[in-house]
Design an enzyme around this catalytic site. Structure first.
Site, PDB file in Angstrom:
ATOM      1  N   GLU A 212       0.824  -1.211   0.000  1.00 42.98           N
ATOM      2  CA  GLU A 212       0.000   0.000   0.000  1.00 42.98           C
ATOM      3  C   GLU A 212       0.859   1.262   0.000  1.00 42.98           C
ATOM      4  O   GLU A 212       0.457   2.288  -0.572  1.00 42.98           O
ATOM      5  CB  GLU A 212      -0.953  -0.007   1.193  1.00 42.98           C
ATOM      6  CG  GLU A 212      -1.913  -1.187   1.228  1.00 42.98           C
ATOM      7  CD  GLU A 212      -2.718  -1.358  -0.048  1.00 42.98           C
ATOM      8  OE1 GLU A 212      -2.955  -0.359  -0.766  1.00 42.98           O
ATOM      9  OE2 GLU A 212      -3.121  -2.506  -0.343  1.00 42.98           O
TER      10      GLU A 212
ATOM     11  N   GLU B 149      -0.720  -0.498  -9.741  1.00 40.08           N
ATOM     12  CA  GLU B 149      -0.326  -1.790  -9.179  1.00 40.08           C
ATOM     13  C   GLU B 149       1.146  -2.079  -9.446  1.00 40.08           C
ATOM     14  O   GLU B 149       1.816  -2.723  -8.632  1.00 40.08           O
ATOM     15  CB  GLU B 149      -1.199  -2.899  -9.760  1.00 40.08           C
ATOM     16  CG  GLU B 149      -1.077  -4.231  -9.060  1.00 40.08           C
ATOM     17  CD  GLU B 149      -1.593  -4.240  -7.623  1.00 40.08           C
ATOM     18  OE1 GLU B 149      -1.326  -5.220  -6.893  1.00 40.08           O
ATOM     19  OE2 GLU B 149      -2.267  -3.264  -7.214  1.00 40.08           O
TER      20      GLU B 149
END
Length: 491
Positions: free
Chosen positions: A257, A286
């Site tokens: 994250e 991502e």
């Protein structure tokens, strides 16, 4: 003021309201009282209605025509491209439908969490059925006669097509299966043991996030059922998860994250609260989280440094030395949970979800039959049965909030990360020596310069091509996986 200036001033207000909507979502998943769900649903619906009205204001069309004639330069034209795309897509979705989706999403996520906790898919099936129906209606409006799933996918990876991803994933699958089959029959990796104090984990994970480059003065780390990142610019928040039995979950969820959050924090500040002020796509997003978590965070060099950090924090935890710790951090193992999967099997989880959600969207799979279809596919792909719904079709939050078309961007992000990692190592030849000291600064500086600072300036594939010097393909990712896991699990 010019038409461009008028439009950008208007857009800035819209972007600010969108950030507030995101903050409401963050609050819902972290600290909101459970009893507030119904009121939050109404609040989210009201804000969605306001945003929809702003995004379809007819003045936008007039401003766009006039602003494009003013020739505002490369950055200005990129801003206009994003605004026009959003304007045209939003216009296709009736305001009533957008409001119903927003309101239902605020309720459905809570229902998913309850069903997941109770391992009761049947309780969630009617909610899923309604969500699929709402999103199909939206997808049909967006597709305007075209492919509904491609229209959904375009929300997260502009320009991507399901057929192209299917071909890419089809090329990945044989190599992934071969690696998994070869490795799972070999010597198992060592495992950590002991009890890991939650407070000490959170203290360590904050330090690791800062090592990765996360600016805690413009962010914070909280705990959530499903880790996520939220926000952009000067307010980018992340969440993680913890377990007293195993610290890897907390450490690598945080690094993952943090990769997302650092991307948002690193975008050119001149783009703040504009269409260019966020990551250009979920696939590129991502790539940033996966390269931080895996190619950097699970490298032999960095895990050597990390081993010392865990020894300082927890004392003896059953791993004898940095080499054993590296093997433990990269173990191939049987498991059910996507977010806990090793690098080799992770994409197999995504490929399964990609196929299932396309079947849901096309109508080939009825929502009430998802659990049975999931379990059968998992048994076929992984070779063992799913014991309960929370380890199967209820493990992910995505479908409960209508994120159809999102899952394939995870594997696309891994492909992008493989390309970027090869280019990074060419640019920083002493990377391992730096990582061994717990120093990611040169790696993150390269990513910031070549990817992150641009925000939405370039199209996703163009951005990766510019950074790497060649178009993205699955080949670098497979080279990386075969070299790494071939050495960890030699024949």
């Amino acid at each position: 003021m010019s038409a461009f200036d008028d439009l950008m001033a208007y857009q800035r207000r819209t972007e600010a309201l969108a950030q507030i909507a995101g903050r409401l979502s963050w609050d819902r998943e972290t600290v909101m009282p459970r009893g507030a769900a119904a009121q939050r649903s109404e609040e989210a619906g009201a804000l969605s209605e306001v945003l929809h009205a702003r995004r379809t204001d007819p003045r936008i069309g007039d401003w766009l025509e006039a602003a494009e004639a003013e020739e505002p330069g490369e950055v200005g034209l990129a801003q206009l491209r994003h605004i026009r795309r959003s304007y045209e897509r939003t216009q296709r979705v009736p305001c009533d439908l957008a409001t119903r989706i927003s309101s239902f999403t605020a309720l459905s996520q809570g229902r998913w969490a309850e069903a997941r906790e109770a391992d009761d898919f049947a309780a969630f099936a009617p909610v899923l059925s309604e969500m699929v129906a709402l999103r199909r209606e939206e997808g049909a409006a967006l597709a305007d006669g075209g492919d509904i799933y491609d229209a959904m996918l375009d929300d997260y990876e502009p320009g991507a097509k399901a057929a192209d991803l299917d071909a890419m994933f089809g090329a990945l699958r044989p190599g992934l299966i071969a690696l998994r089959e070869a490795a799972l029959g070999r010597m198992p990796a060592p495992k950590v043991s002991g009890r890991f104090d939650i407070g000490a984990q959170m203290e360590l994970t904050r330090r690791i996030a800062e090592v990765c480059g996360y600016d805690m003065t413009r962010g914070r780390i909280d705990v959530a059922v499903h880790p996520f990142s939220s926000g952009s610019g000067s307010d980018v928040r992340i969440t993680t998860r913890t377990s007293e039995d195993e610290p890897f979950n907390c450490i690598y969820s945080t690094m993952h994250e943090a990769g997302h959050a650092i991307y948002e924090q690193s975008i050119d500040p001149d783009y703040a609260l504009t269409p260019l002020g966020s990551g250009v796509s979920m696939g590129v997003h991502e790539s940033q989280s996966r390269i931080v978590e895996n190619q950097l965070g699970r490298s032999r060099a960095f895990t050597g440094w990390l081993y010392g950090q865990l020894r300082d924090a927890f004392g003896d935890f059953g791993i004898d030395g940095p080499d054993a710790f590296y093997a433990a951090a990269n173990s191939l193992h049987r498991g059910y949970i996507r977010t806990e999967a090793d690098e080799v099997q992770y994409n197999l989880h995504i490929l399964m979800r990609f196929d299932l959600e396309r079947a849901l969207v096309s109508g080939d799979l009825a929502p009430e039959d998802l659990e049975e279809a999931w379990n059968a596919r998992f048994l076929r792909d992984f070779g063992y049965e799913v014991p309960r719904a929370s380890q199967g079709c209820l493990q992910d939050v995505h479908w409960s909030v209508g994120l159809f078309g999102y899952f394939p961007t995870y594997s696309l992000g891994n492909v992008y990360a493989g390309c970027l990692a090869e280019a990074l190592r060419r640019a920083v030849p002493d990377l391992d020596a730096q990582l061994a000291k717990g120093d990611m600064s040169a790696a993150m500086a390269w990513l910031r310069e070549n990817v992150q600072r641009h925000g939405g300036l370039y199209a996703p594939r163009d951005l990766i091509t510019r950074a790497c010097g060649e178009a993205p393909s699955e080949a670098p990712l497979m080279r990386y996986l075969e070299e790494k896991f071939g050495a960890l699990y030699p024949a």
